[in-house]
Design an enzyme around this catalytic site. Structure first.
Site, mmCIF file in Angstrom:
data_model
loop_
_atom_site.group_PDB
_atom_site.id
_atom_site.type_symbol
_atom_site.label_atom_id
_atom_site.label_comp_id
_atom_site.label_asym_id
_atom_site.label_seq_id
_atom_site.Cartn_x
_atom_site.Cartn_y
_atom_site.Cartn_z
ATOM 1 N N SER A 135 30.303 -21.586 34.389
ATOM 2 C CA SER A 135 30.648 -22.976 34.648
ATOM 3 C C SER A 135 31.326 -23.567 33.427
ATOM 4 O O SER A 135 30.986 -23.216 32.288
ATOM 5 C CB SER A 135 29.384 -23.792 34.964
ATOM 6 O OG SER A 135 29.699 -25.171 35.061
ATOM 7 N N TYR A 148 21.147 -26.743 32.637
ATOM 8 C CA TYR A 148 22.211 -26.041 33.369
ATOM 9 C C TYR A 148 23.272 -25.541 32.394
ATOM 10 O O TYR A 148 23.685 -24.372 32.448
ATOM 11 C CB TYR A 148 22.826 -26.986 34.405
ATOM 12 C CG TYR A 148 23.901 -26.342 35.252
ATOM 13 C CD1 TYR A 148 23.573 -25.449 36.262
ATOM 14 C CD2 TYR A 148 25.250 -26.633 35.037
ATOM 15 C CE1 TYR A 148 24.562 -24.856 37.047
ATOM 16 C CE2 TYR A 148 26.234 -26.043 35.817
ATOM 17 C CZ TYR A 148 25.892 -25.156 36.813
ATOM 18 O OH TYR A 148 26.866 -24.567 37.580
#
Length: 273
Positions: A135, A148
């Site tokens: 990501s 995250y």
């Protein structure tokens, strides 16, 4: 790796929806043999595009069973795409430890365990390719997404090291970091609750609304599928790929060139903190 595209076998973790499903559909239409995974394929009884295998990335026996199934059926597995992932939001102080561990199990230890399971087969067949979906959030510590960001950053760094270890076996590995895409990740994300009276109540609530809007306005996941296809075709991947809006990709460049505190101010302004 096989030189005949039509005989290339692909395994995509988390292939029942979102980016994983888009990649699978695209590759099937290009003539690849595709297997996706889901923790519970029975929920997708109408899913006919490609085969969904039962696989939970937290279950090493289940992982091995899926890889063995593919090996027995095809004698090879050319491409692994570690796509299964989970979102998590919240003030780090208020996220329960078990949720942090669960997120790292899915986003970090899961891809490692699936990769470990396929490497002996790839080595035996003379090569292969592993693509880790990370990501853009893994390139920076984002407020209320710190866990995250950390899980995806850990996978990025591990890939950098691991691809060097695998070169002599003709097994290639790369990272592909998407920005915001229009998928159901927000629905499946663990949200620490907004606690009334918490010192984080207002800024966290505001950030959550902003994040959900970004996902809703995100790009078509087929764009990711096209990038994956080009990587597979090229057969000599770069270390990193970034896929997303210009400003999302440019934010990584800015982090490299700006002083840390200036970059931090930019992020805080963006999230209205």
């Amino acid at each position: 790796m096989s030189t005949n595209q039509n005989s290339k076998v692909v395994l995509i973790t988390g292939g029942s929806s979102g980016i994983g499903k888009s990649i699978g559909v695209f590759l099937v239409n290009k003539g690849y043999i595709v297997y996706g995974t889901s923790r519970n394929p029975a929920r997708f009884s109408d899913f006919k595009i490609f085969t969904l295998l039962a696989l939970d990335v937290a279950d090493t026996k289940g992982i091995q069973a899926a890889v063995t199934f593919i090996e027995e059926k095809h004698g090879r597995l050319d491409i692994l795409i570690n796509n299964a992932g989970a979102g998590i939001t919240g003030p780090i102080e208020e996220i329960p430890e078990e949720e942090i561990l669960r997120n790292f199990t899915t986003n970090y230890f899961g891809p490692i365990n699936v990769t470990k399971a396929v490497l002996p087969l790839m080595r035996k067949q003379g090569g292969g390719m592993v693509i880790n979906i990370t990501s853009i959030a893994g390139y920076m510590g984002l407020p209320f997404r710190g866990i995250y960001s950390a899980s995806k950053a850990a996978l990025e760094m591990t890939t950098e090291a691991w691809r060097m270890e695998l070169k002599s076996a003709n097994i290639m590995m790369t990272n592909v970091a998407p920005g915001d895409f229009a998928t159901n990740i927000a629905a499946g994300r663990y949200h620490a609750p907004v606690i009334k009276g918490s010192p984080y109540e207002k800024p966290y609530k505001k950030t959550l609304e902003l994040m959900d809007a970004h996902v809703d306005e995100g790009k078509d996941p087929e764009e990711m599928a096209k990038v994956i296809f080009e990587i597979i075709k090229g057969n000599d991947p770069r270390v990193h790929y970034k896929v997303g809006e210009f400003m999302q990709k440019f934010s990584i460049v800015l982090k490299r060139i700006l002083p840390d505190k200036m970059y931090e101010r930019l992020l805080m302004n963006h999230y209205k903190l």
